[in-house]
Write a protein that holds these residues in place. Structure first.
Motif, mmCIF file in Angstrom:
data_model
loop_
_atom_site.group_PDB
_atom_site.id
_atom_site.type_symbol
_atom_site.label_atom_id
_atom_site.label_comp_id
_atom_site.label_asym_id
_atom_site.label_seq_id
_atom_site.Cartn_x
_atom_site.Cartn_y
_atom_site.Cartn_z
ATOM 1 N N ASP B 21 0.848 -1.187 0.000
ATOM 2 C CA ASP B 21 0.000 0.000 0.000
ATOM 3 C C ASP B 21 0.892 1.249 0.000
ATOM 4 O O ASP B 21 1.910 1.279 0.690
ATOM 5 C CB ASP B 21 -0.836 -0.048 1.287
ATOM 6 N N TRP B 23 0.601 4.143 1.278
ATOM 7 C CA TRP B 23 0.722 4.896 2.532
ATOM 8 C C TRP B 23 1.588 4.159 3.554
ATOM 9 O O TRP B 23 1.887 4.684 4.613
ATOM 10 C CB TRP B 23 -0.639 5.101 3.192
ATOM 11 N N THR B 24 1.899 2.926 3.243
ATOM 12 C CA THR B 24 2.563 2.102 4.242
ATOM 13 C C THR B 24 4.039 1.963 3.910
ATOM 14 O O THR B 24 4.383 1.474 2.844
ATOM 15 C CB THR B 24 1.903 0.708 4.285
ATOM 16 N N LEU B 75 0.497 1.667 11.176
ATOM 17 C CA LEU B 75 -0.784 0.970 11.264
ATOM 18 C C LEU B 75 -1.247 0.749 9.838
ATOM 19 O O LEU B 75 -1.293 1.672 9.045
ATOM 20 C CB LEU B 75 -1.807 1.836 12.018
ATOM 21 N N SER B 76 -1.542 -0.461 9.508
ATOM 22 C CA SER B 76 -1.968 -0.699 8.132
ATOM 23 C C SER B 76 -2.807 -1.968 8.035
ATOM 24 O O SER B 76 -2.582 -2.934 8.754
ATOM 25 C CB SER B 76 -0.741 -0.814 7.220
ATOM 26 N N ARG B 82 -10.365 -4.136 4.713
ATOM 27 C CA ARG B 82 -10.662 -2.837 5.330
ATOM 28 C C ARG B 82 -12.139 -2.704 5.669
ATOM 29 O O ARG B 82 -12.962 -3.459 5.194
ATOM 30 C CB ARG B 82 -10.223 -1.715 4.393
ATOM 31 N N ARG B 83 -12.432 -1.725 6.448
ATOM 32 C CA ARG B 83 -13.795 -1.414 6.905
ATOM 33 C C ARG B 83 -14.413 -2.588 7.651
ATOM 34 O O ARG B 83 -15.609 -2.838 7.581
ATOM 35 C CB ARG B 83 -14.697 -1.020 5.730
ATOM 36 N N LEU B 84 -13.603 -3.297 8.370
ATOM 37 C CA LEU B 84 -14.111 -4.380 9.201
ATOM 38 C C LEU B 84 -13.785 -4.120 10.664
ATOM 39 O O LEU B 84 -13.913 -4.991 11.509
ATOM 40 C CB LEU B 84 -13.469 -5.716 8.779
ATOM 41 N N ILE B 86 -10.838 -3.522 11.871
ATOM 42 C CA ILE B 86 -9.551 -4.070 12.299
ATOM 43 C C ILE B 86 -8.640 -2.970 12.856
ATOM 44 O O ILE B 86 -8.074 -3.107 13.939
ATOM 45 C CB ILE B 86 -8.871 -4.809 11.129
ATOM 46 N N PHE B 109 1.813 10.327 14.123
ATOM 47 C CA PHE B 109 1.938 11.273 13.013
ATOM 48 C C PHE B 109 1.244 10.706 11.790
ATOM 49 O O PHE B 109 1.345 9.507 11.531
ATOM 50 C CB PHE B 109 3.411 11.524 12.677
ATOM 51 N N VAL B 110 0.567 11.582 11.079
ATOM 52 C CA VAL B 110 -0.099 11.107 9.869
ATOM 53 C C VAL B 110 0.031 12.189 8.801
ATOM 54 O O VAL B 110 0.042 13.391 9.106
ATOM 55 C CB VAL B 110 -1.576 10.749 10.166
ATOM 56 N N VAL B 116 -8.327 9.413 4.724
ATOM 57 C CA VAL B 116 -8.979 8.254 5.340
ATOM 58 C C VAL B 116 -8.453 8.046 6.759
ATOM 59 O O VAL B 116 -9.218 7.888 7.708
ATOM 60 C CB VAL B 116 -8.749 6.984 4.500
ATOM 61 N N ALA B 117 -7.145 8.099 6.884
ATOM 62 C CA ALA B 117 -6.556 7.845 8.194
ATOM 63 C C ALA B 117 -6.891 8.971 9.173
ATOM 64 O O ALA B 117 -7.265 8.716 10.322
ATOM 65 C CB ALA B 117 -5.049 7.669 8.063
ATOM 66 N N MET B 120 -10.308 8.575 10.247
ATOM 67 C CA MET B 120 -10.458 7.426 11.124
ATOM 68 C C MET B 120 -9.976 7.763 12.534
ATOM 69 O O MET B 120 -10.679 7.509 13.506
ATOM 70 C CB MET B 120 -9.686 6.225 10.601
ATOM 71 N N ARG B 123 -12.458 9.777 14.269
ATOM 72 C CA ARG B 123 -13.557 8.926 14.742
ATOM 73 C C ARG B 123 -13.200 8.174 16.002
ATOM 74 O O ARG B 123 -14.047 7.852 16.824
ATOM 75 C CB ARG B 123 -13.916 7.872 13.669
HETATM 76 C C1 LIG Z 1 -6.413 3.762 7.777
HETATM 77 C C2 LIG Z 1 -6.623 2.256 7.814
HETATM 78 C C3 LIG Z 1 -5.590 1.679 8.753
HETATM 79 C C4 LIG Z 1 -8.032 1.924 8.305
HETATM 80 O O1 LIG Z 1 -8.152 0.537 8.463
HETATM 81 P P1 LIG Z 1 -9.584 -0.208 8.609
HETATM 82 O O2 LIG Z 1 -9.342 -1.495 9.287
HETATM 83 O O3 LIG Z 1 -10.250 -0.216 7.320
HETATM 84 O O4 LIG Z 1 -10.369 0.745 9.582
HETATM 85 P P2 LIG Z 1 -11.652 0.383 10.454
HETATM 86 O O5 LIG Z 1 -12.508 -0.558 9.739
HETATM 87 O O6 LIG Z 1 -11.211 0.000 11.805
HETATM 88 O O7 LIG Z 1 -12.315 1.777 10.480
HETATM 89 C C5 LIG Z 1 -12.618 2.477 11.655
HETATM 90 C C6 LIG Z 1 -13.391 3.726 11.267
HETATM 91 O O8 LIG Z 1 -12.558 4.601 10.513
HETATM 92 C C7 LIG Z 1 -13.319 5.216 9.456
HETATM 93 N N1 LIG Z 1 -12.826 4.796 8.137
HETATM 94 C C8 LIG Z 1 -11.899 3.882 7.879
HETATM 95 N N2 LIG Z 1 -11.703 3.773 6.548
HETATM 96 C C9 LIG Z 1 -12.518 4.646 5.961
HETATM 97 C C10 LIG Z 1 -12.752 5.014 4.616
HETATM 98 N N3 LIG Z 1 -12.097 4.445 3.593
HETATM 99 N N4 LIG Z 1 -13.672 5.948 4.367
HETATM 100 C C11 LIG Z 1 -14.350 6.526 5.369
HETATM 101 N N5 LIG Z 1 -14.164 6.223 6.674
HETATM 102 C C12 LIG Z 1 -13.254 5.302 6.970
HETATM 103 C C13 LIG Z 1 -14.714 4.745 9.631
HETATM 104 O O9 LIG Z 1 -15.368 5.671 10.462
HETATM 105 C C14 LIG Z 1 -14.540 3.430 10.330
HETATM 106 O O10 LIG Z 1 -15.659 3.059 11.097
HETATM 107 P P3 LIG Z 1 -16.971 2.441 10.348
HETATM 108 O O11 LIG Z 1 -16.499 1.437 9.370
HETATM 109 O O12 LIG Z 1 -17.744 1.882 11.450
HETATM 110 O O13 LIG Z 1 -17.627 3.573 9.678
HETATM 111 C C15 LIG Z 1 -6.469 1.646 6.421
HETATM 112 O O14 LIG Z 1 -7.239 2.367 5.535
HETATM 113 C C16 LIG Z 1 -5.056 1.569 5.938
HETATM 114 O O15 LIG Z 1 -4.361 0.594 6.150
HETATM 115 N N6 LIG Z 1 -4.562 2.607 5.233
HETATM 116 C C17 LIG Z 1 -3.214 2.621 4.701
HETATM 117 C C18 LIG Z 1 -2.177 2.854 5.761
HETATM 118 C C19 LIG Z 1 -2.390 4.120 6.516
HETATM 119 O O16 LIG Z 1 -2.766 5.107 5.987
HETATM 120 N N7 LIG Z 1 -2.115 4.058 7.813
HETATM 121 C C20 LIG Z 1 -2.158 5.184 8.692
HETATM 122 C C21 LIG Z 1 -0.845 5.832 8.660
HETATM 123 S S1 LIG Z 1 -0.526 6.668 10.189
#
Ligand SMILES: CC(C)(COP(=O)(O)OP(=O)(O)OC[C@H]1O[C@@H](n2cnc3c(N)ncnc32)[C@H](O)[C@@H]1OP(=O)(O)O)[C@@H](O)C(=O)NCCC(=O)NCCS
Lengths: 987, 173
Positions: B21, B23-24, B75-76, B82-84, B86, B109-110, B116-117, B120, B123
């Motif tokens: 990915d 971002w990772t 965190l990735s 995704r959206r589960l 995790i 830091f992000v 998206v992050a 999240m 939230r």
């Molecule tokens: C950011 C990331 C870790 C989220 O992982 P995920 O397991 O899909 O997140 P979750 O399912 O736990 O989401 C928790 C909440 O965050 C929000 N969210 C997560 N992904 C979202 C998206 N694509 N669009 C909108 N809201 C989102 C939602 O509110 C979600 O709750 P909901 O599903 O009940 O609405 C994932 O998208 C990822 O790996 N991204 C690439 C790496 C990255 O950016 N890491 C952070 C760097 S610091």
């Protein structure tokens, strides 16, 4: 005081060394030594400078001198450690500290350094002694536990398992116990070490005791992991009742951990089995109440089926309509329990009623799962996991799919109106794929299906609004399915279909530039058609680095060599080689630091990691390819060949060690495979690749070794001159240069015999060319190599060398030219194939052949150089011995000279022909051939817009052309270079 | 479903589906080893039912006095998974550990562009404490949000009062 003073004077030397200016460092050191001739550290730094200047033996003398003086100051010892490390003699670091520590036995720092020096060479016994000495010196817990850890390491590395577990482990355990009894244990790390020892002893009772007793206060229960550990201990000690309760409570805290449910129902079965055994005297049929535990499992699962997610929002009262749980574990567990009960119901009639409390049938459970989770991308993989785990026949899977359609209507016919609907449809499509419904389709229907999937992709692009370049387009999986449908042999060979597939994939990446799934598919396709310039472009875009070089490098490395992109391959391989060397050092440093911080549980892990990298089959390939590429790219003349040999940093002996312990670290699971047939075939290909690659490495290793030994034995004299002439090239202690002293011609002959025998065994081996599924590993290079007699050419020249060199020239020396015929006929073949190849796929195959023949030519020229060397010596000698001048000998030598020169001439003609073949390579008929873009006739919202379509088509063909031309030009320049080399060999 | 367990060295050989990915970041071996050695409890991985790794969190605990804090380094989650919930679960785990270790807050830091992050984290109760200029070196450099969430030890939530001005990376403590 003194130290500070010294340090200031040493600073300039250190600075020069750090900046890579070894010459200046040497001067600085000499300057300092003139004033203070006994300054030990300065001497060592001088040694280091010499070492880096390639003057190994001088450096060695300096170091030995200091070593004899037994230095004890930190500066000197550290500098010595650096030298020894660069000489790959870490054992001498330990010696130095050992001596120092004997001289200054109360110096704690010295002794700690000694301990760490032993860690670096893995001398666990000495580690133990040193740690105990340290503990005697200073009663620190850490020293005591270092000693215990060292005993533990002796135990687990001891080949004698019996003695290891009995004696060493029990020693380690007693050492711990002593501290526990004296209430001296202070930290989590110490307790963990104790548990680790008990674990190896399989003394689970004792672990349970420890985790229940006073030691437990030192063990934190992060994320319930202590409790989890206990649950498994209960299992191992047959305390099923406790295990049952613990797993149940674990679920309460972590509803989504499937593992807990699985353990829970397995324990329930065990408990009931035990109960039945108790009751078995009474021959009553067990009734429902005879399954209280399974019943409880059902209850536990039900409890979590319909709960809402705990809201992760901060405080905002959710007024949305009740959303279903996104926790799939209870649902999966329910299906698993149902399937397990069903499978066992024949022997357990009472399970029937349990089944009916769960569901009317299994189909309903699956359709429900689809309804609840079908819109999550992951759900398909849950389905495939369940189907595989319970061996669902295809027919059953089809029934489930049909039932889904009954509930949701004909999914494939509707355009999805929401993102969730689209995901559900995708899951449905993948299920069909899994069930084999698409693979059995007639071509016509398949094309219709693909057209439909294209429409669905086009339609669903609307759901990907406001995306960042890093986001995946939601409908991308449609493209993936299309590519999987098309990725088979007949389509790859059909230019029109191939180009359509490339267009679809390339186009989708424009809309979704980060989607590595499409990139992987493209890489494999481009590789298959020999266009590795194109695949490399996508490979590069994935930013693959560090450990990924080991796990994913295979995606491109072989392909680059197979289609003659030698310079690009060389860059990649140099980089990879650096990675492996650096990691070897890094992991050592971490071992040391893990002892220091008491991270005992990770020491074994890190040792395994180190080993895994060291034994990686890719590592060996990289090292051998590095050498072959140097021979291809760098050696322009006998002199440059000699230089290359002297300086190349490849340790052939190391590669020879433990051939059969090699490991395959490649990550093949990176391809998302949608059906079990594909993954099974892919696994088979992987295993085959591994077997074959080992053979390939063995063959290459033997060849290179034979060449090195041959070279060293022939070139001894010249090389000594070269060396004494003050060549400043660095000679690593492992490099070939250091070894040439030991080589003589008989050992060359021995190697050649080994090589010949090994090649004979390979020739009888069937060639494995199964390259599908593309979403997995392809056959090892050896299979392409053995298709033609490249190696015979090399062997024949090697044999000619042997004959010429060993002959006393008193009789006429037999001359075998047949290798020229082989060379000629291969080149002719290739030249014809190149002209008639009318698909990209065939062209790719011809390029493979071309690359191999060019490689073979490189070897041939080098070996002819050896013959040249041998004959030249004969000529010189015969001139020197004028008195004993024997006309017959002279005549025989000139016979060889004549034969040799003739062979060179003929070879030259062959190469000239090969060059003209490359010059005439014409791809126009492939590049400009029209493509049938009605093939997957669809509504054409996005893909079939003619202008977009055509521009993408053009882009691809021009990329292809570039890649092919690059192959041709790289091969061309290599051949031209070798022709000059060849001509310089005339006698 | 998500089986969560501690990260092991060997997981580095099969985490590519997560790490490809954009971002990772894929770090050098020593970076991971440092975390595995020092803060093993802060390095957790999630497995799918079929055994594939699908997400991980890597963090640490650091700081002194009132800046004693849990930190999320990476965190990735695999796209398919995704959206589960995790990521949310992994974050909750890290917060729980930091609570047990009596940290005042959790920070991370992000990239400011990683919508998206950032959403999240918001939230999940995090807020922007400050913006760090050119924190991410690259082409071009990019700013980071330093986001924080107070833990129970920081009763007055002092740790998360936002700074009015952005800071430069060299001014980070
Ligand atoms: C950011 C990331 C870790 C989220 O992982 P995920 O397991 O899909 O997140 P979750 O399912 O736990 O989401 C928790 C909440 O965050 C929000 N969210 C997560 N992904 C979202 C998206 N694509 N669009 C909108 N809201 C989102 C939602 O509110 C979600 O709750 P909901 O599903 O009940 O609405 C994932 O998208 C990822 O790996 N991204 C690439 C790496 C990255 O950016 N890491 C952070 C760097 S610091």
């Amino acid at each position: 005081m003194i130290n500070l003073f010294n340090e200031r004077r040493l600073r300039p030397i250190y600075d020069c060394l750090d900046n890579g200016n070894s010459k200046k460092a040497l001067q600085e050191a000499d300057k300092l030594l003139k004033k203070h001739k006994d300054f030990q550290c300065a001497k060592v730094l001088k040694g280091l400078a010499l070492l880096r200047l390639g003057q190994t033996s001088k450096a060695w003398n300096v170091l030995q001198e200091v070593q004899k003086e037994v230095p004890t100051d930190d500066c000197t010892l550290q500098a010595m450690a650096i030298c020894y490390r660069e000489l790959n003699r870490s054992d001498l670091i330990a010696d130095a500290y050992e001596n120092a520590s004997k001289k200054d036995p109360t110096n704690e720092d010295l002794m700690v350094a000694l301990f760490m020096a032993y860690v670096k060479i893995g001398n666990f016994k000495k580690q133990q002694q040193t740690a105990l000495n340290l503990y005697k010196l200073k009663q620190k817990n850490s020293y005591y536990f270092w000693a215990i850890m060292s005993v533990y390491m002796q135990a687990i590395t001891n080949p004698d398992k019996e003695m290891a577990s009995k004696m060493l482990l029990s020693l380690a355990q007693k050492m711990c116990k002593k501290f526990i009894d004296e209430d001296k244990v202070e930290s989590e790390a110490e307790v963990e070490l104790y548990l680790m020892i008990l674990e190896k002893q399989e003394n689970f009772e004792e672990i349970l005791k420890a985790t229940d007793g006073p030691l437990a206060r030192l063990l934190p229960n992060y994320l319930d992991f202590l409790r989890r550990r206990k649950a498994y201990l209960y299992l191992k000690t047959s305390r099923y009742q406790e295990a049952f309760e613990t797993f149940r409570s674990l679920i309460d805290n972590n509803v989504d951990q499937l593992e807990y449910y699985q353990q829970l129902y397995e324990v329930a079965f065990k408990l009931e089995q035990l109960a039945i055994n108790v009751h078995s005297s009474a021959d009553q049929v067990p009734k429902n109440e005879d399954n209280p535990f399974i019943f409880k499992v059902i209850e536990t699962i039900s409890k979590y089926l319909y709960i809402k997610n705990e809201s992760s929002s901060n405080g905002k009262q959710s007024s949305k309509k009740i959303s279903h749980s996104k926790y799939r574990a209870p649902y999966i567990a329910r299906i698993e329990l149902y399937e397990t009960l069903k499978a066992r119901c024949e022997n357990h009639p009472s399970y029937h009623s349990l089944l009916s409390t769960i569901s009317v049938d299994s189909i309903k459970l699956y359709t429900q799962f689809f309804t609840l989770f079908g819109h999550k991308d992951a759900s398909f993989f849950d389905f495939s996991y369940l189907f595989t785990k319970f061996n669902k026949p295809k027919a059953d899977v089809c029934s489930i799919i049909d039932a889904i359609e009954v509930i949701h209507g004909p999914l494939l016919d509707k355009e999805p109106t929401t993102l969730n609907e689209m995901y559900r449809l995708l899951c449905f499509i993948k299920l069909n794929y899994f069930a084999g419904r698409y693979s059995s389709m007639e071509d016509f229907d398949k094309q219709k299906l693909i057209a439909r999937l294209l429409d669905l992709y086009d339609h669903s692009i609307q759901f990907g609004v406001d995306l960042l370049p890093s986001d995946f387009q939601p409908p991308d999986p449609f493209v993936l399915v299309i590519s999987y449908l098309l990725l088979n042999e007949s389509n790859i060979k059909d230019n029109s279909k191939l180009l359509n597939l490339l267009i679809i994939l390339e186009r989708s990446l424009k809309k979704s530039p980060s989607n590595y799934n499409s990139k992987l598919a493209l890489i494999k396709i481009y590789n298959a058609i020999g266009a590795c310039g194109c695949s490399n472009q996508w490979f590069e875009s994935m930013d693959i680095k560090h450990l990924q070089i080991d796990t994913l490098g295979y995606l491109i490395s072989d392909a680059l060599l197979l289609c003659g992109h030698f310079s690009t391959a060389c860059k990649k391989i140099t980089n990879a080689s650096r990675f492996y060397c650096a990691n070897y050092k890094d992991t050592f440093d971490f071992l040391v630091s893990f002892y220091k911080i008491g991270s005992f549980t990770k020491i074994e892990e890190i040792m395994k990691l180190k080993e895994r990298l060291n034994l990686s089959i890719n590592y060996s390939s990289v090292e051998l390819d590095k050498m072959v590429l140097a021979l291809i790219l760098v050696t322009k003349s006998p002199d440059s060949f000699a230089q290359t040999m002297m300086t190349i940093d490849v340790d052939l002996d190391k590669i020879e060690n433990g051939f059969d312990d090699r490991l395959d670290n490649r990550d093949v699971a990176i391809f998302r495979v949608l059906d079990n047939e594909t993954s099974e075939q892919s696994e088979k290909n992987r295993e085959k690749w591994f077997d074959d690659q080992l053979k390939w490495i063995k063959l290459r290793h033997l060849l290179l070794k034979t060449i090195v030994v041959g070279f060293c034995s022939l070139a001894k004299l010249e090389l000594k001159d070269l060396n004494n002439a003050g060549s400043s090239e660095m000679i690593n202690s492992n490099s070939i240069g250091a070894k040439f002293e030991e080589s003589d011609f008989p050992s060359f002959t021995k190697n050649l015999e080994k090589l010949t025998a090994y090649y004979e065994t390979l020739k009888t081996k069937p060639i494995y060319l199964e390259m599908f599924p593309l979403q997995g590993p392809q056959p090892s290079r050896i299979n392409y190599y053995l298709q033609k007699d490249y190696f015979d050419i090399i062997l024949k020249i090697l044999n000619q060398l042997k004959v010429v060199h060993e002959s006393s020239k008193e009789k006429a020396v037999s001359w075998d030219d047949s290798w020229l015929n082989i060379l000629q006929s291969i080149i002719n073949d290739i030249s014809v194939s190149l002209k008639v190849s009318n698909s990209f796929f065939e062209l790719g195959k011809v390029l493979n052949d071309l690359s191999f023949i060019v490689e073979t030519i490189c070897f041939a020229v080098i070996l002819l150089g050896f013959i040249n060397l041998s004959v030249k010596k004969d000529l010189q000698e015969s001139k020197k011995n004028k008195k004993k001048r024997n006309l017959e000998v002279l005549a025989n030598i000139s016979g060889i000279v004549e034969n040799f020169n003739n062979a060179l001439n003929e070879m030259n003609t062959c190469l000239a022909f090969l060059l003209s073949t490359l010059d005439e390579m014409n791809l126009n008929h492939l590049i400009n051939a029209p493509v049938d873009y009605d093939m997957f006739k669809s509504k054409g919202i996005f893909f079939q817009q003619p202008d977009v379509y055509h521009s993408t088509h053009k882009e691809i063909t021009s990329k292809l052309e570039q890649s092919y031309k690059k192959t041709a030009s790289q091969l061309h320049s290599t051949i031209s270079m070798k022709m000059k080399y060849l001509n310089s060999l005339k006698l | 479903m998500t089986n969560i367990r501690p990260f092991r060295c060997e997981d580095l050989f099969k985490y590519n589906n997560i790490n490809l990915d954009p971002w990772t970041e894929t770090y050098g071996l020593s970076f991971y080893l440092q975390y595995i050695g020092h803060w093993p409890e802060y390095f957790q991985v999630v497995e799918a039912p079929n055994g594939q790794l699908v997400g991980y969190i890597m963090g640490k605990i650091e700081g002194t006095g009132e800046s004693w804090r849990g930190h999320v380094t990476a965190l990735s989650v695999d796209h398919v998974y995704r959206r589960l919930g995790i990521a949310a679960k992994l974050m909750r785990g890290l917060e729980e550990i930091s609570e047990k270790k009596e940290a005042y807050f959790v920070d991370l830091f992000v990239r400011v562009s990683n919508k998206v992050a950032v959403d999240m984290y918001t939230r999940l109760g995090y807020s922007v404490y400050r913006r760090v200029i050119d924190y991410y070196i690259g082409d071009p450099d990019e700013d980071a949000y330093d986001m924080r969430k107070a833990l129970s030890r920081d009763k007055l939530k002092k740790s998360i009062i936002p700074l009015p001005h952005p800071v430069r990376p060299e001014d980070l403590d």
